[in-house]
Scaffold this active site. Structure first.
Site, PDB file in Angstrom:
ATOM      1  CE  LYS A 116      50.818  25.363  50.054  1.00 55.46           C
ATOM      2  NZ  LYS A 116      51.808  24.758  49.173  1.00 55.46           N
ATOM      3  CG  PHE A 165      56.137  31.157  51.725  1.00 58.15           C
ATOM      4  CD1 PHE A 165      57.263  31.681  51.101  1.00 58.15           C
ATOM      5  CD2 PHE A 165      55.176  30.531  50.939  1.00 58.15           C
ATOM      6  CE1 PHE A 165      57.438  31.573  49.718  1.00 58.15           C
ATOM      7  CE2 PHE A 165      55.342  30.411  49.562  1.00 58.15           C
ATOM      8  CZ  PHE A 165      56.474  30.932  48.956  1.00 58.15           C
ATOM      9  CG  ASP A 167      48.712  32.581  53.757  1.00 60.28           C
ATOM     10  OD1 ASP A 167      48.081  31.560  53.424  1.00 60.28           O
ATOM     11  OD2 ASP A 167      49.756  32.949  53.193  1.00 60.28           O
TER      12      ASP A 167
HETATM   13  C1  LIG Z   1      50.958  29.828  53.767  1.00 64.35           C
HETATM   14  C2  LIG Z   1      51.158  29.917  52.295  1.00 64.35           C
HETATM   15  N1  LIG Z   1      50.714  30.990  51.630  1.00 64.35           N
HETATM   16  C3  LIG Z   1      50.855  31.116  50.308  1.00 64.35           C
HETATM   17  C4  LIG Z   1      51.489  30.152  49.569  1.00 64.35           C
HETATM   18  C5  LIG Z   1      51.642  30.329  48.080  1.00 64.35           C
HETATM   19  O1  LIG Z   1      50.724  29.533  47.404  1.00 64.35           O
HETATM   20  P1  LIG Z   1      50.900  29.307  45.832  1.00 64.35           P
HETATM   21  O2  LIG Z   1      52.200  28.614  45.639  1.00 64.35           O
HETATM   22  O3  LIG Z   1      49.698  28.489  45.447  1.00 64.35           O
HETATM   23  O4  LIG Z   1      50.896  30.647  45.199  1.00 64.35           O
HETATM   24  C6  LIG Z   1      51.983  29.005  50.205  1.00 64.35           C
HETATM   25  C7  LIG Z   1      52.702  27.974  49.442  1.00 64.35           C
HETATM   26  O5  LIG Z   1      53.484  27.199  49.953  1.00 64.35           O
HETATM   27  C8  LIG Z   1      51.823  28.891  51.600  1.00 64.35           C
HETATM   28  O6  LIG Z   1      52.274  27.823  52.276  1.00 64.35           O
END
Ligand SMILES: Cc1ncc(COP(=O)(O)O)c(C=O)c1O
Length: 401
Positions: A250, A136, A221
């Site tokens: 986050k 994700f 990520d």
């Molecule tokens: C690994 C990862 N990348 C990206 C995101 C997306 O982040 P945002 O919701 O701040 O755009 C998340 C959100 O849960 C995530 O867990």
């Protein structure tokens, strides 16, 4: 005006289905709702509130910066952004920072940068992006297409192209996909939303080696794993595998929206003036709070504390499981913990979350089969014990139907 859950249905776009509980204030790892019911927070706003609610250092930074200057355009730079960038660079492999407002935006920047680097260094045939099933990366159209759940990107028309997926931790499948036409590989060092699945050492090292061999950029990520969540400042430091680009959001703002993409000078140089940008990215208010969060988390005491608290969490969860036999596995790293439900409860992880709210404890799920816990990194031991006592009552209720 009566503000309640019904108002949500009247005025909000229906893309979320929130609980009827409306939190109104928080302190540390405790939250109170409109009826003044108290909850222990093991969710932390989905791994965001790394220092709990209203941490004094963050409130101080917010107030101080709030009385100085909130926003300037990127035509000017600002002190909090430069200080936070310097701290990120000093603490990691990176030499350059790009600020965004969310995880998805940080990832969008990373992917666009990787495409630029490949185009300018090798030509337009080198555009393939490899990512992993169940991964994700956010909800912009590029990041959601790179994410490993087609259901999230289907139904919006033509998708960004040349993106392929294979199974996480399957090095042979990955090796079969990667070639000199691969421009980047995007992966979470531990899949969060996908079910709290750690990369094996062999897989992470193998991916790194194959990326280097094929001149593909490795993008980690760390939106969910970053800023202390695993007990390392960034998870890559525990894995011993260094990416070319890393994204963080986050916990970076401890609850204030901010994201960042960090990389080396050699790679960063391809985002020349005018190639990418954001009105709010690097906003002084966000960066001031981010700096306070970063300073507070990035200490040996807090990072060691994460590992100690994680051990207690795992022990208490195991005790609950010894009594009720609801989990087949408890996994994760640091305070990113997943409890996989047994066959009997398959597809029903959310029932534990809902029962928990009724007992005064907030948790999360990661998919339909995993109950997820992402509490504050500085949660007091007493709150862990109290929250787990409440969670046990919730488990008993689910078990007894
Ligand atoms: C690994 C990862 N990348 C990206 C995101 C997306 O982040 P945002 O919701 O701040 O755009 C998340 C959100 O849960 C995530 O867990």
């Amino acid at each position: 005006m009566t503000v309640n859950r019904e108002l949500f249905d009247q005025v909000m776009v229906p893309n979320y289905a929130p609980s009827s509980v409306i939190p109104v204030r928080g302190e540390g790892s405790r939250v109170w709702d409109q009826q003044d019911r108290e909850y222990i927070d093991f969710a932390g706003g989905i791994a965001v509130n790394c220092l709990g609610h209203c941490h004094p250092a963050l409130v101080k930074a917010l107030k101080e910066q709030g009385e100085k200057i909130w926003h300037v355009s990127n035509v000017m730079t600002n002190e909090p952004a430069l200080r936070l960038a310097k701290k990120l660079v000093d603490a990691t492999f990176a030499e350059k920072v790009y600020f965004a407002n969310s995880g998805a935006e940080a990832n969008e920047g990373a992917l666009k940068l990787a495409r630029r680097v490949a185009l300018e260094n090798f030509g337009e045939q080198k555009s393939q992006i490899i990512a992993f099933n169940k991964g994700f990366h956010g909800r912009t159209f590029f990041t959601v297409t790179v994410g490993g759940q087609a259901a999230y990107s289907d139904g919006f028309g033509p998708k960004p192209g040349d993106i392929v997926h294979c199974d996480y931790n399957d090095l042979a499948a990955f090796e079969a996909l990667i070639s000199d036409n691969t421009c980047a590989v995007m992966m979470e060092p531990l899949q969060g939303e996908g079910g709290i699945i750690s990369a094996t050492d062999e897989f992470a090292k193998g991916v790194r080696e194959l990326c280097t061999k094929h001149n593909a950029l490795l993008i980690f990520d760390e939106v969910q794993t970053g800023v202390g969540r695993t007990g390392e400042l960034y998870a890559y430091q525990g894995l011993g595998v260094t990416p070319d680009i890393l994204t963080t959001a986050k916990a970076l703002g401890g609850g204030f929206p901010i994201g960042a993409m960090i990389t080396t000078t050699e790679i960063a140089k391809h985002l020349k003036v005018g190639t990418h940008g954001s009105t709010y990215g690097g906003n002084p208010l966000a960066c001031a709070v981010g700096e306070a969060a970063f300073d507070t988390v990035n200490t040996p005491e807090v990072l060691a504390g994460v590992k100690a608290k994680a051990q207690l969490f795992n022990e208490l969860l195991s005790e609950i499981n010894d009594k009720h036999q609801v989990f087949s596995e408890i996994r994760g790293q640091g305070l990113l913990i997943g409890a996989v439900v047994t066959e009997q409860f398959k597809g029903r992880a959310k029932e534990f979350l809902v029962a928990g709210i009724a007992e005064g404890v907030m948790s999360l799920v990661a998919g339909a089969d995993v109950v997820r816990f992402t509490p504050s990194l500085v949660i007091p031991e007493a709150d862990i014990r109290e929250g787990m006592a409440r969670f046990e009552k919730a488990v008993a209720k689910v078990v007894n139907g």
